[in-house]
Write a protein that holds these residues in place. Structure first.
Motif, PDB file in Angstrom:
ATOM      1  N   ARG A 228       0.781  -1.255  -0.084  1.00 14.04           N
ATOM      2  CA  ARG A 228      -0.133  -0.048  -0.059  1.00 14.04           C
ATOM      3  C   ARG A 228       0.795   1.215   0.103  1.00 14.04           C
ATOM      4  N   MET A 229       2.121   1.144   0.551  1.00 12.46           N
ATOM      5  CA  MET A 229       3.172   2.219   0.700  1.00 12.46           C
ATOM      6  C   MET A 229       3.927   2.219  -0.287  1.00 12.46           C
ATOM      7  N   VAL A 230       3.652   2.926  -1.498  1.00 10.88           N
ATOM      8  CA  VAL A 230       4.634   2.762  -2.975  1.00 10.88           C
ATOM      9  C   VAL A 230       5.341   4.033  -2.950  1.00 10.88           C
ATOM     10  N   VAL A 231       6.893   4.039  -3.186  1.00  9.44           N
ATOM     11  CA  VAL A 231       7.690   4.955  -3.321  1.00  9.44           C
ATOM     12  C   VAL A 231       7.776   5.356  -4.808  1.00  9.44           C
ATOM     13  N   ASN A 232       7.260   6.513  -5.464  1.00  9.14           N
ATOM     14  CA  ASN A 232       7.806   6.664  -6.805  1.00  9.14           C
ATOM     15  C   ASN A 232       8.621   8.185  -6.783  1.00  9.14           C
TER      16      ASN A 232
ATOM     17  N   LEU B 266       5.813   9.537  -1.799  1.00  8.73           N
ATOM     18  CA  LEU B 266       5.351   8.520  -0.922  1.00  8.73           C
ATOM     19  C   LEU B 266       3.684   8.228  -1.314  1.00  8.73           C
ATOM     20  N   ASN B 267       3.263   7.191  -2.008  1.00  6.38           N
ATOM     21  CA  ASN B 267       1.878   7.175  -2.170  1.00  6.38           C
ATOM     22  C   ASN B 267       1.255   6.007  -1.172  1.00  6.38           C
ATOM     23  N   ILE B 268       0.152   6.365  -0.270  1.00  2.82           N
ATOM     24  CA  ILE B 268      -0.423   5.328   0.585  1.00  2.82           C
ATOM     25  C   ILE B 268      -1.610   5.134   0.225  1.00  2.82           C
ATOM     26  N   ASN B 269      -2.534   4.045   0.166  1.00  8.32           N
ATOM     27  CA  ASN B 269      -3.557   3.604  -0.544  1.00  8.32           C
ATOM     28  C   ASN B 269      -4.330   3.275   0.769  1.00  8.32           C
ATOM     29  N   LEU B 270      -5.510   3.246   0.508  1.00  6.91           N
ATOM     30  CA  LEU B 270      -6.584   2.666   1.715  1.00  6.91           C
ATOM     31  C   LEU B 270      -6.182   3.030   3.044  1.00  6.91           C
ATOM     32  N   LEU B 271      -6.114   4.307   3.358  1.00  7.98           N
ATOM     33  CA  LEU B 271      -5.545   4.672   4.470  1.00  7.98           C
ATOM     34  C   LEU B 271      -6.715   3.804   5.801  1.00  7.98           C
ATOM     35  N   ASN B 272      -5.852   3.659   6.889  1.00  9.10           N
ATOM     36  CA  ASN B 272      -6.483   3.076   8.203  1.00  9.10           C
ATOM     37  C   ASN B 272      -5.555   3.378   9.247  1.00  9.10           C
ATOM     38  N   LYS B 273      -6.056   3.187  10.557  1.00  6.91           N
ATOM     39  CA  LYS B 273      -5.402   4.009  11.797  1.00  6.91           C
ATOM     40  C   LYS B 273      -4.075   3.425  12.008  1.00  6.91           C
ATOM     41  N   THR B 274      -3.723   2.171  11.393  1.00 13.90           N
ATOM     42  CA  THR B 274      -2.461   1.490  11.593  1.00 13.90           C
ATOM     43  C   THR B 274      -1.512   2.343  11.008  1.00 13.90           C
ATOM     44  N   ASP B 275      -1.810   3.339   9.909  1.00 14.23           N
ATOM     45  CA  ASP B 275      -0.714   4.160   9.063  1.00 14.23           C
ATOM     46  C   ASP B 275      -0.444   5.365  10.243  1.00 14.23           C
ATOM     47  N   ASN B 276      -1.274   5.546  11.039  1.00  9.80           N
ATOM     48  CA  ASN B 276      -0.690   6.831  12.061  1.00  9.80           C
ATOM     49  C   ASN B 276       0.697   6.705  12.229  1.00  9.80           C
ATOM     50  N   GLY B 277       1.312   7.733  12.226  1.00 14.36           N
ATOM     51  CA  GLY B 277       2.748   7.708  12.695  1.00 14.36           C
ATOM     52  C   GLY B 277       3.579   8.886  12.215  1.00 14.36           C
ATOM     53  N   THR B 278       4.767   8.810  12.392  1.00 17.09           N
ATOM     54  CA  THR B 278       5.862   9.864  11.849  1.00 17.09           C
ATOM     55  C   THR B 278       6.531   9.259  10.631  1.00 17.09           C
ATOM     56  N   TYR B 279       6.289  10.072   9.615  1.00  8.82           N
ATOM     57  CA  TYR B 279       7.110   9.700   8.378  1.00  8.82           C
ATOM     58  C   TYR B 279       8.237  10.523   8.099  1.00  8.82           C
ATOM     59  N   ARG B 280       9.384  10.013   7.647  1.00  7.45           N
ATOM     60  CA  ARG B 280      10.821  10.841   7.644  1.00  7.45           C
ATOM     61  C   ARG B 280      11.148  10.498   6.282  1.00  7.45           C
ATOM     62  N   CYS B 281      11.634  11.789   5.719  1.00 12.02           N
ATOM     63  CA  CYS B 281      12.254  11.845   4.326  1.00 12.02           C
ATOM     64  C   CYS B 281      13.715  12.349   4.540  1.00 12.02           C
ATOM     65  N   GLU B 282      14.473  11.654   3.937  1.00 11.19           N
ATOM     66  CA  GLU B 282      16.013  11.869   4.067  1.00 11.19           C
ATOM     67  C   GLU B 282      16.596  12.032   2.787  1.00 11.19           C
ATOM     68  N   ALA B 283      17.252  13.272   2.482  1.00  8.40           N
ATOM     69  CA  ALA B 283      18.235  13.531   1.291  1.00  8.40           C
ATOM     70  C   ALA B 283      19.549  13.705   1.735  1.00  8.40           C
ATOM     71  N   GLU B 284      20.399  13.220   0.653  1.00 12.62           N
ATOM     72  CA  GLU B 284      21.846  13.381   1.104  1.00 12.62           C
ATOM     73  C   GLU B 284      22.411  13.654  -0.354  1.00 12.62           C
ATOM     74  N   ASN B 285      23.638  14.406  -0.102  1.00 16.04           N
ATOM     75  CA  ASN B 285      24.568  14.697  -1.394  1.00 16.04           C
ATOM     76  C   ASN B 285      25.871  14.604  -0.746  1.00 16.04           C
ATOM     77  N   SER B 286      26.877  15.134  -1.609  1.00 17.74           N
ATOM     78  CA  SER B 286      28.278  15.126  -1.180  1.00 17.74           C
ATOM     79  C   SER B 286      28.642  15.779  -0.066  1.00 17.74           C
ATOM     80  N   ILE B 287      27.780  16.998   0.296  1.00 17.86           N
ATOM     81  CA  ILE B 287      28.098  17.865   1.219  1.00 17.86           C
ATOM     82  C   ILE B 287      27.714  17.410   2.608  1.00 17.86           C
ATOM     83  N   GLY B 288      26.161  16.760   2.604  1.00 18.92           N
ATOM     84  CA  GLY B 288      25.565  16.326   3.944  1.00 18.92           C
ATOM     85  C   GLY B 288      24.647  15.705   3.814  1.00 18.92           C
ATOM     86  N   LEU B 289      23.634  15.426   4.750  1.00 17.49           N
ATOM     87  CA  LEU B 289      22.428  14.990   4.928  1.00 17.49           C
ATOM     88  C   LEU B 289      21.528  15.617   5.705  1.00 17.49           C
ATOM     89  N   ASN B 290      20.345  15.728   5.335  1.00 19.81           N
ATOM     90  CA  ASN B 290      19.187  16.545   5.998  1.00 19.81           C
ATOM     91  C   ASN B 290      18.136  15.771   5.752  1.00 19.81           C
TER      92      ASN B 290
END
Length: 418
Positions: free
Chosen positions: A257-261, A265-289
């Motif tokens: 149900r959770m597809v990364v494109n 991030l696409n989440i289909n047929l949401l339900n209460k178990t999907d509650n939570g903290t989602y994190r997106c990380e991006a990195e290059n040669s200088i550092g991570l954020n």
């Protein structure tokens, strides 16, 4: 420049300004001349021309016009050493002279920017210096960043070895910022010898910086059964690698149900178990954020129409000896709101409906209790009458006859309202 004039028989000259390497023309005129000779001499008092006769062997000096009223010469490929005061002499008694000052402008060399490095890290200190030589008088230097002039600069000048021209420099100091990436920094040299066409040196800044990350949801109010797309917007230089999605510090729990494109991030047929903290990380040669988004799934919205509850009239009547009547308040007594107001509400007043239902239940219970008490009293009265008829009877038949007689002589039926 203006002509120097004087009344009578007197030579007239004009100051001349010329750019180094170009041609200067010197003219001496006499309004009234009785065939008196004219002569041009240089700052060293060397005769250049006497009437139409050339006196100094310099191929750069040419005669243009020679007459009793005018003597005009031309100096080609003028150099800085040609600058000075030239004299036109009219050989009368006494000799009359007029001065013309020749100014030679030194053209500044093309400017050069030093101290430039590429790429540079965000936050680093940059010190750029623009320098040009050979200007006379000293040239002016101005700094620009994307066509916007930078005022906070340091300017300096020094005399060249020939003691005629100047070398000027200007220094700009700033801290590299991601907003300066791709900005054009230019150093512009202004000088009167450039005929309003300044000389410009340019450099393009390349700033490398750590990615900036932001998560944008496709809907601000996700509900059960719906779908949501979380967009990870990341900017950095060099361009960040593909982003990494996690939930509550771990991998995505339901890849079906959770597809990364890409960065989404696409989440289909949401339900209460999907509650939570989602994190997106991006990195290059200088550092991570990274950036976080707290997802809360809401219940499906139900649109309830207003409901008016009208309690029925409850009455209990006993026709034997007592009649019990209980009347509940009518709907109009309980609900004092304007029906038009209720009809216009899009969401029901749950407190009002609950109050009405409670009153109806309360009245019904009271009626049942009172009816039970009445039935109990009626039964007691019957037993009491039967006992009175049997007190003096010798047998059961006589008791029944006495009880019936007692009922005949009894008082009329009464109704008691409670």
């Amino acid at each position: 420049n203006t002509w120097k004039r004087c009344q009578g028989q007197f030579p007239l000259t004009q100051n001349v300004t010329v750019i180094e390497g170009e041609t200067a023309t010197l003219t001496c005129r006499v309004d009234q001349n009785d065939n008196t000779s004219l002569q041009w001499s240089n700052p060293a008092q060397q005769t250049l021309y006497f009437d139409d006769k050339k006196a100094l062997r310099d191929n750069r000096i040419e005669l243009l016009r020679a007459s009793w009223h005018e003597l005009t010469i031309r100096v080609t490929d003028v150099s800085l050493s040609d600058e000075g005061q030239y004299t036109c002499s009219l050989f009368t008694m006494p000799v009359k002279t007029s001065k013309a000052f020749l100014t030679v402008l030194g053209v500044p060399e093309s400017p050069q920017i030093s101290g430039f490095v590429s790429p540079v890290m965000e936050g680093d200190r940059m010190e750029l210096t623009c320098k040009t030589s050979g200007s006379k008088p000293a040239a002016d230097i101005r700094w620009f960043k994307n066509d916007k002039e930078v005022k906070d600069v340091k300017y300096s000048k020094e005399e060249d070895a020939n003691r005629k021209t100047f070398t000027v420099s200007s220094t700009m100091v700033f801290k590299a910022d991601r907003n300066d990436d791709g900005a054009v920094v230019s150093c512009r040299v202004d000088h009167e010898s450039l005929n309003s066409t300044p000389q410009i040196a340019m450099q393009v800044l390349e700033i490398h910086y750590i990615p900036s990350v932001k998560i944008i949801p496709s809907t601000p109010w996700p509900e059960e059964g719906q779908s949501i797309t979380l967009i990870c917007e990341s900017k950095g230089k060099p361009l960040p690698d593909p982003v990494l999605w996690t939930k509550d510090g771990g991998e995505l729990p339901d890849p079906e149900r959770m597809v990364v494109n890409g960065r989404e991030l696409n989440i289909n047929l949401l339900n209460k178990t999907d509650n939570g903290t989602y994190r997106c990380e991006a990195e290059n040669s200088i550092g991570l954020n990274s950036a976080e988004y707290v997802l809360i799934i809401h219940d499906v919205s139900n649109i309830l129409l207003p409901i008016t509850v009208i309690p029925s009239l409850t009455t209990a009547t006993v026709t034997t000896t007592v009649a019990l009547t209980s009347t509940a308040p009518s709907a109009t007594a309980i609900n004092t709101r304007d029906p038009n107001t209720l009809a216009g509400q899009s969401v029901p007043d749950h407190a009002l409906i609950g109050g009405i239902v409670a009153v109806v239940v309360f009245v019904t219970l009271c009626s049942i209790i009172l009816l039970g008490r009445y039935l109990a009293r009626h039964k007691g009265t019957y037993l009491t009458n039967e006992a009175k008829g049997a007190e003096d009877a010798p047998d059961a038949d006589t008791a029944i006859i006495n009880a019936e007689g007692s009922q005949v002589n009894a008082e009329e039926k009464k109704e008691y309202f409670i």
